[in-house]
Design an enzyme around this catalytic site. Structure first.
Site, mmCIF file in Angstrom:
data_model
loop_
_atom_site.group_PDB
_atom_site.id
_atom_site.type_symbol
_atom_site.label_atom_id
_atom_site.label_comp_id
_atom_site.label_asym_id
_atom_site.label_seq_id
_atom_site.Cartn_x
_atom_site.Cartn_y
_atom_site.Cartn_z
ATOM 1 N N SER A 104 0.816 -1.212 0.000
ATOM 2 C CA SER A 104 0.000 0.000 0.000
ATOM 3 C C SER A 104 0.855 1.270 0.000
ATOM 4 C CB SER A 104 -0.956 -0.036 1.197
ATOM 5 O OG SER A 104 -1.866 1.016 1.168
ATOM 6 N N ASP A 243 -2.790 6.423 -3.572
ATOM 7 C CA ASP A 243 -1.622 5.811 -2.950
ATOM 8 C C ASP A 243 -1.124 4.659 -3.813
ATOM 9 O OD1 ASP A 243 -3.627 3.971 -2.413
ATOM 10 O OD2 ASP A 243 -2.890 3.470 -0.412
ATOM 11 N N ASP A 245 -1.310 1.468 -3.943
ATOM 12 C CA ASP A 245 -2.158 0.378 -4.438
ATOM 13 C C ASP A 245 -3.557 0.857 -4.819
ATOM 14 O OD1 ASP A 245 -3.173 0.726 -1.847
ATOM 15 O OD2 ASP A 245 -3.634 -1.399 -1.614
ATOM 16 N N ASP A 247 -6.149 2.330 -3.198
ATOM 17 C CA ASP A 247 -7.376 2.272 -2.403
ATOM 18 C C ASP A 247 -7.595 3.513 -1.548
ATOM 19 O OD1 ASP A 247 -5.451 1.814 -0.489
ATOM 20 O OD2 ASP A 247 -6.209 -0.144 0.144
#
Length: 450
Positions: A104, A243, A245, A247
């Site tokens: 992430s 960000d 990833d 989400d």
């Protein structure tokens, strides 16, 4: 039962150190494959694998593929794909599970593995416990005729782009808007700019040149200063920062002012209530700004706080039957649009509100003025319990009395590091900072006592 490897968001750590090593990840793939195959009721199981842009993703993808194949599970390789994209494609392709290789918003040296169920939700605790139990068993490769096959899904990005666009009303477009999109050199680099461009916006893409090492580096939602500067440099109407990833999302308006997850959730809630399709209320977390709770109350919108973490926000939303929730970090859940947090889709919900209202983000949310909030991370010894420290509890009581109902104090252990997070918020910044620093100092002193 406590989990040995899985945390609140999968398994995460530094690459090359347990458990983020090739041998463990191969065994994890095998264990997951065994559990999923047993749940497949005789049908051959298939599992999707997507990843962000970290250089270690190649190694971990190969390890997972080997373990899953050894367990007799077919593998569908998506390549770089945002976490919410994997969740969507797992449902769309009728796979038994989806796996995301990502850490992430963490730096590139870290990585992690997280799973989605066939329905596009995070795995239940029972399934995670079953995978951990299988990890304790010896790895036995299936006979050659029963080994899993691997196939690359070449149109994965296009499928996800169309899914994101479907979350925006077909009768609206973004023509006339200039939007900066910061992809954090992460998994959205090849999908986010096309989504907004194909909806009609003029898009300036930044943070869209990943090299395996620069994910989240001085860009994206965790370093939004780059977005704020780019919006003003290009004279854009709006900026969107995702960000690594995909989400989470932060946004900036034409003045360069930043809007965090609390403000964006408020904008979506206000718009949906005005349009008559806000179902129930809004779920936030213990870190949600008190001003947002008060602003929602003025609109007559119920509000509830969950523990920090999107898993707990989702659980409370499902428990109450509500469709909207999120964290101030920018992780926003719109369950009528997707099963999980999606930065692109959340941004589109805000854009819908701005497009129909004809207002800027600042104008649309002008009545929400966030209270000053100071967060200090204090390093403590593992196992330190502030609730057993009389000096800390004394200062905590003094701080709460000084805020006199117009603020909040929160002491919260980190779930991933030996830290105690000290958060104070209220209407007066000087008072908030004073009590945050006083409390943090007392925690440090108490944590050092033998």
């Amino acid at each position: 039962m406590s989990r040995k490897y899985f945390g609140t968001d999968g398994i995460r750590g530094k690459v090359g150190e347990a458990p983020i090593t090739p041998d463990f990840v191969m065994r994890l793939g095998y264990a997951a494959g065994r559990v999923l195959a047993q749940a497949g009721q005789g049908e051959r199981a298939s599992v999707l694998i997507g990843k962000d842009t970290r250089i270690s993703g190649y190694m971990l993808e190969s390890a997972l593929e080997a373990g899953l194949s050894a367990a007799g599970v077919d593998v569908l390789l998506l390549g770089p794909m945002p976490t919410p994209g994997v969740a969507y494609l797992t449902r769309a392709l009728r796979a038994q599970a989806g796996i995301v290789i990502s850490a992430s918003h963490n730096p590139f040296e870290d990585n992690g593995i997280k799973f989605f169920s066939a329905s596009g939700n995070k795995l239940s605790d029972l399934i995670e416990l079953a995978i951990e139990a299988e990890l304790e068993q010896p790895m036995r490769t299936m006979p050659s005729a029963q080994l899993g096959k691997a196939k690359r899904i070449n149109d994965a990005a296009g499928r996800y782009i169309e899914f994101c666009k479907s979350a925006f009303p077909s009768e609206l477009d973004l023509r006339g808007m200039k939007i900066v999109v910061d992809c954090a050199h992460g998994a959205t680099y090849h999908v986010a700019p096309p989504v907004f461009h194909e909806l009609g916006a003029e898009v300036i893409a930044v943070g869209n040149l990943p090299d395996g090492l620069n994910i989240n580096q001085d860009c994206g939602s965790t370093k939004p200063e780059a977005l704020m500067a780019a919006v003003q440099e290009h004279g854009a109407d709006l900026g969107i920062a995702l960000d690594g990833d995909g989400d989470r999302v932060m946004m900036a308006d034409r003045s360069g002012s930043l809007f965090d997850g609390d403000q964006l959730v408020y904008a979506i809630a206000k718009f949906r209530q005005e349009q008559g399709f806000l179902k129930g209320g809004v779920v936030g977390t213990l870190m949600t700004n008190l001003a947002m709770e008060h602003a929602l109350a003025k609109l007559g919108i119920p509000f509830a706080r969950a523990r920090v973490g999107d898993r707990y926000v989702l659980e409370l939303m499902q428990e109450r039957g509500w469709m909207l929730g999120g964290e101030n970090s920018g992780h926003i859940l719109c369950l009528d649009r997707h099963t999980t947090g999606d930065g692109i889709i959340s941004a589109l919900q805000v854009l819908e509100a701005l497009k129909l209202s004809g207002k800027s983000l600042s104008e649309f949310t002008q009545e929400l003025v966030l209270y000053p909030q100071v967060l200090i991370n204090v390093r403590v010894e593992k196992g330190f319990d502030f609730k057993s420290s009389i000096p800390v509890l004394d200062v905590l009581a003094q701080a709460e009395q000084a805020l006199d109902g117009e603020g909040r104090v929160l002491l919260r252990p980190s779930g991933t590091e030996p830290l105690l997070r000290v958060m104070v918020e209220g209407k007066e910044e000087a008072k908030v900072r004073h009590w945050a620093e006083t409390l943090a100092t007392k925690v440090r002193e108490s944590a050092m006592q033998p």
